[in-house]
Design a protein around this motif. Structure first.
Motif, PDB file in Angstrom:
ATOM      1  N   ARG A  22     -27.925 -47.493   7.317  1.00  0.00           N
ATOM      2  CA  ARG A  22     -28.904 -48.555   7.077  1.00  0.00           C
ATOM      3  C   ARG A  22     -28.275 -49.691   6.273  1.00  0.00           C
ATOM      4  NH1 ARG A  22     -34.348 -49.706   8.248  1.00  0.00           N
ATOM      5  NH2 ARG A  22     -35.052 -51.253   6.770  1.00  0.00           N
ATOM      6  N   LEU A  23     -27.528 -49.336   5.228  1.00  0.00           N
ATOM      7  CA  LEU A  23     -26.891 -50.358   4.391  1.00  0.00           C
ATOM      8  C   LEU A  23     -25.816 -51.113   5.165  1.00  0.00           C
ATOM      9  CD1 LEU A  23     -26.685 -48.492   0.973  1.00  0.00           C
ATOM     10  CD2 LEU A  23     -28.330 -50.259   1.683  1.00  0.00           C
ATOM     11  N   ASP A  77     -27.674 -53.504   7.663  1.00  0.00           N
ATOM     12  CA  ASP A  77     -28.626 -54.487   7.157  1.00  0.00           C
ATOM     13  C   ASP A  77     -27.971 -55.868   7.073  1.00  0.00           C
ATOM     14  OD1 ASP A  77     -31.343 -54.893   5.698  1.00  0.00           O
ATOM     15  OD2 ASP A  77     -29.847 -55.919   4.454  1.00  0.00           O
ATOM     16  N   ALA A 115     -33.622 -53.364   1.704  1.00  0.00           N
ATOM     17  CA  ALA A 115     -33.230 -52.589   2.888  1.00  0.00           C
ATOM     18  C   ALA A 115     -33.759 -51.160   2.851  1.00  0.00           C
ATOM     19  CB  ALA A 115     -31.708 -52.567   3.022  1.00  0.00           C
ATOM     20  N   ALA A 142     -38.503 -47.965   3.703  1.00  0.00           N
ATOM     21  CA  ALA A 142     -37.881 -48.000   5.027  1.00  0.00           C
ATOM     22  C   ALA A 142     -38.338 -46.798   5.852  1.00  0.00           C
ATOM     23  CB  ALA A 142     -36.363 -48.007   4.899  1.00  0.00           C
TER      24      ALA A 142
END
Length: 135
Positions: free
Chosen positions: A16-17, A20, A91, A95
């Motif tokens: 995800r990081l 993003d 982010a 989530a």
């Protein structure tokens, strides 16, 4: 209690990081599970410690994972590090991430600590998030 979902949670947070757009614009691909050997980039993000507690109930196994995502920079001042920390928070907070194993029920920000390290030449912000998982 089950620790079985831990690796899947970490992998999903990491991806995800990396994916993003806001985090990527600020640190590029400098997001690490462990900082690679050699000279580290001037600014990077790393996944850190994790504390896990049982959250099982009558419906099945579950746990709460408190995990740390750190922003580390050699840049002067905290402003840039705080912008990166804000992008990470955006982010990850609330989530709806899909795990390879188990289910993420909720993910939220818990706290942050900003400080100077290494005789004041390096700035570090440790963001703690809590994930509630089942499975």
């Amino acid at each position: 209690m089950s620790y079985a979902v831990s690796a899947a949670l970490q992998a999903t947070v990491y991806q995800r990081l990396l994916a993003d757009p806001a985090v990527s614009a600020l640190v590029g691909g400098a997001v690490y599970d462990a900082v690679p050997p050699g000279e580290a980039p001037m600014t990077y993000v790393t996944l850190g410690p994790e504390d896990v507690q049982d959250a099982s109930d009558m419906t099945g196994a579950g746990a709460t994972h408190d995990f740390v995502v750190s922003v580390v920079t050699g840049e002067a001042g905290f402003h840039g590090a705080k912008e990166i920390a804000a992008a990470i928070s955006d982010a990850l907070s609330d989530a709806a991430l899909v795990l390879e194993r188990g289910t993420l029920v909720a993910l939220w920000f818990v706290r942050a600590k900003a400080r100077r390290v290494e005789k004041g030449n390096t700035r570090r912000i440790d963001l703690t998030f809590r994930a509630r998982v089942e499975g």
